[in-house]
Design a protein around this motif. Structure first.
Motif, PDB file in Angstrom:
ATOM      1  N   MET A   1       0.833  -1.202   0.000  1.00  0.00           N
ATOM      2  CA  MET A   1       0.000   0.000   0.000  1.00  0.00           C
ATOM      3  C   MET A   1       0.868   1.253   0.000  1.00  0.00           C
ATOM      4  O   MET A   1       1.925   1.288   0.627  1.00  0.00           O
ATOM      5  CB  MET A   1      -0.900   0.029   1.242  1.00  0.00           C
ATOM      6  CG  MET A   1      -1.975  -1.046   1.268  1.00  0.00           C
ATOM      7  SD  MET A   1      -2.947  -1.012   2.788  1.00  0.00           S
ATOM      8  CE  MET A   1      -3.787   0.554   2.608  1.00  0.00           C
ATOM      9  N   SER A   2       0.406   2.268  -0.701  1.00  0.00           N
ATOM     10  CA  SER A   2       1.124   3.537  -0.699  1.00  0.00           C
ATOM     11  C   SER A   2       0.849   4.276   0.605  1.00  0.00           C
ATOM     12  O   SER A   2      -0.095   3.953   1.345  1.00  0.00           O
ATOM     13  CB  SER A   2       0.678   4.396  -1.883  1.00  0.00           C
ATOM     14  OG  SER A   2      -0.673   4.798  -1.712  1.00  0.00           O
ATOM     15  N   GLU A   3       1.661   5.290   0.870  1.00  0.00           N
ATOM     16  CA  GLU A   3       1.465   6.080   2.092  1.00  0.00           C
ATOM     17  C   GLU A   3       0.089   6.733   2.099  1.00  0.00           C
ATOM     18  O   GLU A   3      -0.580   6.795   3.135  1.00  0.00           O
ATOM     19  CB  GLU A   3       2.566   7.138   2.192  1.00  0.00           C
ATOM     20  CG  GLU A   3       2.490   7.971   3.459  1.00  0.00           C
ATOM     21  CD  GLU A   3       3.630   8.960   3.562  1.00  0.00           C
ATOM     22  OE1 GLU A   3       3.394  10.152   3.239  1.00  0.00           O
ATOM     23  OE2 GLU A   3       4.741   8.550   3.950  1.00  0.00           O
ATOM     24  N   THR A   4      -0.347   7.185   0.924  1.00  0.00           N
ATOM     25  CA  THR A   4      -1.666   7.821   0.819  1.00  0.00           C
ATOM     26  C   THR A   4      -2.776   6.837   1.176  1.00  0.00           C
ATOM     27  O   THR A   4      -3.728   7.178   1.895  1.00  0.00           O
ATOM     28  CB  THR A   4      -1.890   8.357  -0.607  1.00  0.00           C
ATOM     29  OG1 THR A   4      -0.854   9.280  -0.929  1.00  0.00           O
ATOM     30  CG2 THR A   4      -3.246   9.046  -0.714  1.00  0.00           C
ATOM     31  N   ASP A   5      -2.638   5.600   0.693  1.00  0.00           N
ATOM     32  CA  ASP A   5      -3.647   4.576   0.986  1.00  0.00           C
ATOM     33  C   ASP A   5      -3.671   4.238   2.474  1.00  0.00           C
ATOM     34  O   ASP A   5      -4.740   4.027   3.062  1.00  0.00           O
ATOM     35  CB  ASP A   5      -3.366   3.308   0.172  1.00  0.00           C
ATOM     36  CG  ASP A   5      -3.605   3.506  -1.316  1.00  0.00           C
ATOM     37  OD1 ASP A   5      -4.407   4.396  -1.661  1.00  0.00           O
ATOM     38  OD2 ASP A   5      -2.985   2.781  -2.117  1.00  0.00           O
ATOM     39  N   ILE A   6      -2.479   4.181   3.070  1.00  0.00           N
ATOM     40  CA  ILE A   6      -2.395   3.872   4.503  1.00  0.00           C
ATOM     41  C   ILE A   6      -3.084   4.961   5.320  1.00  0.00           C
ATOM     42  O   ILE A   6      -3.874   4.674   6.231  1.00  0.00           O
ATOM     43  CB  ILE A   6      -0.919   3.725   4.938  1.00  0.00           C
ATOM     44  CG1 ILE A   6      -0.290   2.497   4.278  1.00  0.00           C
ATOM     45  CG2 ILE A   6      -0.817   3.614   6.463  1.00  0.00           C
ATOM     46  CD1 ILE A   6       1.204   2.388   4.495  1.00  0.00           C
ATOM     47  N   ILE A   7      -2.804   6.213   4.980  1.00  0.00           N
ATOM     48  CA  ILE A   7      -3.413   7.335   5.709  1.00  0.00           C
ATOM     49  C   ILE A   7      -4.925   7.328   5.539  1.00  0.00           C
ATOM     50  O   ILE A   7      -5.681   7.591   6.484  1.00  0.00           O
ATOM     51  CB  ILE A   7      -2.803   8.669   5.235  1.00  0.00           C
ATOM     52  CG1 ILE A   7      -1.331   8.751   5.672  1.00  0.00           C
ATOM     53  CG2 ILE A   7      -3.593   9.857   5.793  1.00  0.00           C
ATOM     54  CD1 ILE A   7      -0.593   9.961   5.143  1.00  0.00           C
ATOM     55  N   GLU A   8      -5.379   6.990   4.342  1.00  0.00           N
ATOM     56  CA  GLU A   8      -6.822   6.922   4.094  1.00  0.00           C
ATOM     57  C   GLU A   8      -7.463   5.832   4.953  1.00  0.00           C
ATOM     58  O   GLU A   8      -8.541   6.035   5.544  1.00  0.00           O
ATOM     59  CB  GLU A   8      -7.073   6.634   2.607  1.00  0.00           C
ATOM     60  CG  GLU A   8      -8.542   6.491   2.231  1.00  0.00           C
ATOM     61  CD  GLU A   8      -9.336   7.760   2.474  1.00  0.00           C
ATOM     62  OE1 GLU A   8     -10.555   7.652   2.717  1.00  0.00           O
ATOM     63  OE2 GLU A   8      -8.742   8.858   2.438  1.00  0.00           O
ATOM     64  N   THR A   9      -6.800   4.688   5.057  1.00  0.00           N
ATOM     65  CA  THR A   9      -7.314   3.597   5.892  1.00  0.00           C
ATOM     66  C   THR A   9      -7.373   4.020   7.355  1.00  0.00           C
ATOM     67  O   THR A   9      -8.351   3.742   8.063  1.00  0.00           O
ATOM     68  CB  THR A   9      -6.421   2.344   5.749  1.00  0.00           C
ATOM     69  OG1 THR A   9      -6.376   1.948   4.377  1.00  0.00           O
ATOM     70  CG2 THR A   9      -6.953   1.204   6.598  1.00  0.00           C
TER      71      THR A   9
END
Length: 349
Positions: A1-9
């Motif tokens: 997962m990208s950092e953006t995806d992690i933050i969204e989660t």
């Protein structure tokens, strides 16, 4: 997962009204995947909403394993962001930290002790409501845990517990002696944890800046014994080791270091204690003196443990150059020298 995806989660999880066990585990796992600075930014968002969320879940949970995972996570980030310690107090976290500390497996309790140590070392005046939770039951459980840790090969467990004791001593204000002193003298087995306390003091640096509290606790243990005319909390051999440590530290500490003054005060208290002048305590010193002074009768040999070393280091503090730079140490050392001279004169009689 990208950092953006992690933050969204993370944001999706935090926005939930309620979190179950799986949600919390996933939340912690997601944060661990971020680099540290990014993780800290996420944690501090919205006035540390994430930390408050975890505290609330820990307070409600009956799953000690889950609570332990939460406390481990909080400890890591609280070392970097002291605001989190304030959040713990704001959320009245003693309500769940203290009970879980003493119901989890012994080796896991160190995680809760670490949290308590972070709180104690970062607060000089804890709210009265929180201090009331550090009650008699807390002290009983703390000393019981110490007695279990004393036989561990790894000393980090009992050392962490000592820091909790020192932190307690720092924050509890009472008329006369603190409840911790009274408790240590009321439990028959408690002196068994004394040797490792002296061993901890023998370290060059104590964690959490707790050296003043360590010395204060040791000093109070001696003065309580003297005032109430009861055997000292520490064993004879440990007192000798303590004297050796004090001699070394007085000699090595920088001028005007407040720790030197405190070491001198503890030394003075030890010399006031009947143990220091007792024949049993000084048997070894007398034997050594006999070997070096074969021309003297036993009645003429006046010996106290390390008295020459003590006098030498105190005399250095009284030299003109040193007394001008550090008058407080000079005053204290003169007082101790008078006590030692008086002891020797009394023995001669």
């Amino acid at each position: 997962m990208s950092e953006t995806d992690i933050i969204e989660t993370i944001n999706q999880l935090v926005s939930k009204e309620f979190l179950d066990i799986n949600d919390i585990n996933e939340l912690i796992d997601q944060i661990k995947q971020l680099n540290f600075d990014t993780a800290l930014n996420q944690i501090s968002n919205n006035n540390y909403h994430l930390i408050k969320l975890l505290c609330n879940e820990a307070k409600k949970s009956i799953d000690s394993n889950l609570v332990t995972e939460i406390i481990k996570f909080i400890n890591v980030i609280a070392n970097e962001d002291k605001n989190i310690v304030s959040i713990l107090i704001e959320m009245e976290s003693f309500n769940w930290i203290i009970p879980n500390c003493f119901i989890v497996e012994e080796t896991l309790s160190i995680n809760y002790l670490t949290t308590l140590n972070l709180i104690f070392s970062n607060f000089d005046n804890l709210p009265k409501k929180e201090l009331l939770k550090l009650d008699d039951s807390f002290l009983d459980s703390l000393i019981e845990l110490a007695l279990q840790f004393k036989d561990y090969y790894e000393t980090n467990f009992i050392h962490s517990l000592y820091y909790t004791m020192f932190g307690y001593q720092k924050n509890i204000i009472s008329d006369g002696y603190s409840p911790l002193i009274l408790k240590l003298y009321s439990i028959k087995e408690a002196p068994e944890i004394g040797p490792e306390m002296i061993s901890l003091l023998n370290r060059s640096n104590l964690e959490y800046n707790m050296l003043p509290q360590c010395l204060s606790l040791i000093n109070d243990l001696f003065t309580y014994s003297t005032e109430h005319e009861i055997p000292c909390f520490f064993f004879t051999l440990d007192i000798k080791v303590l004297i050796d440590i004090i001699i070394r530290e007085i000699n090595n500490l920088d001028e005007l270091d407040p720790s030197r003054w405190q070491f001198l005060e503890v030394l003075s208290t030890i010399i006031d204690h009947s143990e220091y002048s007792s024949p049993n305590f000084n048997n070894d010193s007398k034997d050594n003196n006999n070997n070096q002074n074969n021309n003297y009768n036993d009645e003429e040999i006046i010996s106290f443990y390390k008295i020459d070393d003590i006098k030498n280091v105190l005399s250095i503090l009284n030299e003109d150059r040193n007394s001008e730079k550090d008058p407080q140490s000079s005053i204290l050392s003169k007082s101790i020298l008078k006590k030692l001279n008086k002891l020797q004169q009394q023995k001669k009689r």
